[in-house]
Design a protein around this motif. Structure first.
Motif, short mmCIF file in Angstrom:
data_model
loop_
_atom_site.label_atom_id
_atom_site.label_comp_id
_atom_site.label_asym_id
_atom_site.label_seq_id
_atom_site.Cartn_x
_atom_site.Cartn_y
_atom_site.Cartn_z
N GLY A 199 -4.30 -48.33 80.52
CA GLY A 199 -3.19 -46.75 80.55
C GLY A 199 -1.63 -47.77 80.83
N ALA A 200 -1.65 -48.91 80.68
CA ALA A 200 -0.52 -49.52 81.44
C ALA A 200 0.32 -49.78 79.59
N GLY A 201 -0.51 -49.67 78.90
CA GLY A 201 0.22 -49.07 77.46
C GLY A 201 0.23 -50.18 76.34
N LYS A 202 -1.20 -51.31 76.02
CA LYS A 202 -0.99 -52.01 75.30
C LYS A 202 -1.02 -51.36 74.25
N THR A 203 -1.99 -49.66 73.66
CA THR A 203 -1.98 -49.61 72.75
C THR A 203 -0.18 -49.11 71.99
N SER A 204 0.26 -48.50 73.23
CA SER A 204 2.07 -48.23 72.70
C SER A 204 2.72 -49.26 72.73
N GLU A 209 -6.70 -56.82 71.50
CA GLU A 209 -6.42 -55.47 72.52
C GLU A 209 -7.47 -55.68 73.39
N ASN A 236 5.88 -52.80 81.40
CA ASN A 236 6.69 -51.63 80.63
C ASN A 236 6.67 -49.95 81.39
N LYS A 237 6.67 -48.67 80.57
CA LYS A 237 7.17 -47.47 81.46
C LYS A 237 8.27 -47.64 81.84
N ASP A 285 11.25 -46.44 81.45
CA ASP A 285 11.93 -45.08 81.88
C ASP A 285 11.42 -44.48 83.63
N CYS A 307 10.20 -50.26 77.36
CA CYS A 307 9.51 -49.22 77.13
C CYS A 307 9.27 -48.67 75.52
N ALA A 308 8.11 -48.92 75.63
CA ALA A 308 7.16 -48.33 74.02
C ALA A 308 7.30 -46.64 73.99
N ARG A 309 7.76 -46.05 74.72
CA ARG A 309 7.92 -44.38 74.92
C ARG A 309 9.05 -44.14 74.02
N1 LIG Z 1 6.45 -42.96 79.53
C1 LIG Z 1 6.22 -43.47 79.56
N2 LIG Z 1 4.89 -43.42 79.16
C2 LIG Z 1 3.95 -44.50 78.70
C3 LIG Z 1 4.70 -45.69 78.26
N3 LIG Z 1 3.83 -46.69 76.97
C4 LIG Z 1 3.10 -46.24 77.38
N4 LIG Z 1 3.38 -44.68 78.01
C5 LIG Z 1 2.05 -43.80 77.71
O1 LIG Z 1 0.50 -44.21 79.04
C6 LIG Z 1 -0.05 -44.11 78.46
C7 LIG Z 1 -1.33 -45.08 78.05
O2 LIG Z 1 -0.74 -46.09 77.16
P1 LIG Z 1 -1.55 -46.37 76.08
O3 LIG Z 1 -0.98 -47.20 75.05
O4 LIG Z 1 -3.08 -45.79 75.89
O5 LIG Z 1 -1.87 -47.83 77.28
P2 LIG Z 1 -2.97 -48.40 77.39
O6 LIG Z 1 -5.09 -47.87 77.95
O7 LIG Z 1 -3.06 -49.78 78.13
O8 LIG Z 1 -3.46 -48.75 75.54
C8 LIG Z 1 0.08 -42.85 77.43
O9 LIG Z 1 0.13 -41.43 77.37
C9 LIG Z 1 1.04 -43.41 76.51
O10 LIG Z 1 2.03 -42.66 75.97
C10 LIG Z 1 6.50 -45.72 78.79
O11 LIG Z 1 7.23 -47.15 78.07
N5 LIG Z 1 6.87 -44.58 79.25
#
Ligand SMILES: Nc1nc2c(ncn2[C@@H]2O[C@H](COP(=O)(O)OP(=O)(O)O)[C@@H](O)[C@H]2O)c(=O)[nH]1
Ligand SMILES: [Mg+2]
Ligand SMILES: [Zn+2]
Length: 215
Positions: A39-44, A116, A163-164, A166, A195-197
């Motif tokens: 959930g850290a944002g790897k895919t994003s 990933e 990441n994140k 924001d 911020c991948a968002r």
């Molecule tokens: N607020 C915020 N949420 C993010 C960001 N990047 C990813 N997310 C959210 O974090 C959650 C997990 O992201 P994901 O890319 O699936 O993480 P992974 O499990 O590491 O691949 C998702 O709900 C994303 O939308 C960011 O920069 N800011």
């Protein structure tokens, strides 16, 4: 005095990783091993990088998950080749899995392959895959102490993404503490605030990857 332990100098995984590295080089591909907690944002982050780089070179993604193909399908929906590995409970990817996935991916360079890894800050650290770069992603809601609590993964990072960003106003995250934590175990790796968002903060990271891959 020399003692021959009889053990190979390289582990079986290291040998396979070396073979992957040679194959990737032949194909003109640079592999990036993406490590982070779930959930850290790897895919994003990977999706942002794909968007930024897709006009410049060949791209592919190897997705590692315990189960399911949600992430690979998300990449395929972007029109980018992706292969899903399911470890069926396993907590890291290994070089043999990558060897197989590379065959399925069937892309040629010049370009980049993002791998990933399984969401886990511990044992993926110990398994080389044939990558030429390790990108470790930490995210603000995880807390600023993670580099000191999981030093191994930060130590082997060639680059760190925070990441994140924001969310920094919503959680108690001490940016200075985080930075000092990374520096305590890894004096050299650049740290990118992202911020991948929103896509904010990706320009420097994209430029570094393009330089690294020679594209
Ligand atoms: N607020 C915020 N949420 C993010 C960001 N990047 C990813 N997310 C959210 O974090 C959650 C997990 O992201 P994901 O890319 O699936 O993480 P992974 O499990 O590491 O691949 C998702 O709900 C994303 O939308 C960011 O920069 N800011
Ligand atoms: Mg993911
Ligand atoms: Zn493991």
């Amino acid at each position: 005095l020399k003692i021959d332990s009889g053990k190979p100098i390289l582990s079986a995984n290291d040998q396979r990783a070396m073979a992957n590295r040679a194959r990737l080089r032949e194909l003109g591909l640079t592999a990036v091993n993406v490590l982070a907690s779930p959930g850290a944002g790897k895919t994003s982050v990977i999706k942002r990088l794909l968007e930024a780089l897709r006009a410049r070179c060949a791209l592919g993604v190897i997705e590692g998950d315990v189960a399911g193909r949600i992430d690979a399908d998300a990449i395929l929906a972007m029109g980018i080749p992706a292969t899903q590995i399911n470890t069926d409970g396993g907590c890291h990817l290994d070089a043999a899995m990558i060897e197989q996935a590379l065959g399925q991916l069937a892309i040629r360079g010049p370009g980049l392959v993002f791998i990933e890894n399984i969401g886990n800050l511990i044992c993926p650290t110990g398994f080389a895959l044939g990558e030429s770069m390790r990108l470790v992603i930490a995210s603000v809601p995880e807390g600023h102490d993670k580099p000191l609590k999981y030093p191994g993964v930060f130590q082997t990072a060639d680059a760190v993404v925070l990441n994140k960003l924001d969310l920094i106003e919503h959680v108690d995250f001490d940016l200075d503490f985080f930075t000092r934590g990374v520096r305590a175990v890894n004096p050299a790796a650049p740290i990118y605030h992202a911020c991948a968002r929103t896509g904010k903060g990706f320009d420097e990271l994209v430029a570094m990857l393009a330089r690294h891959a020679g594209i």
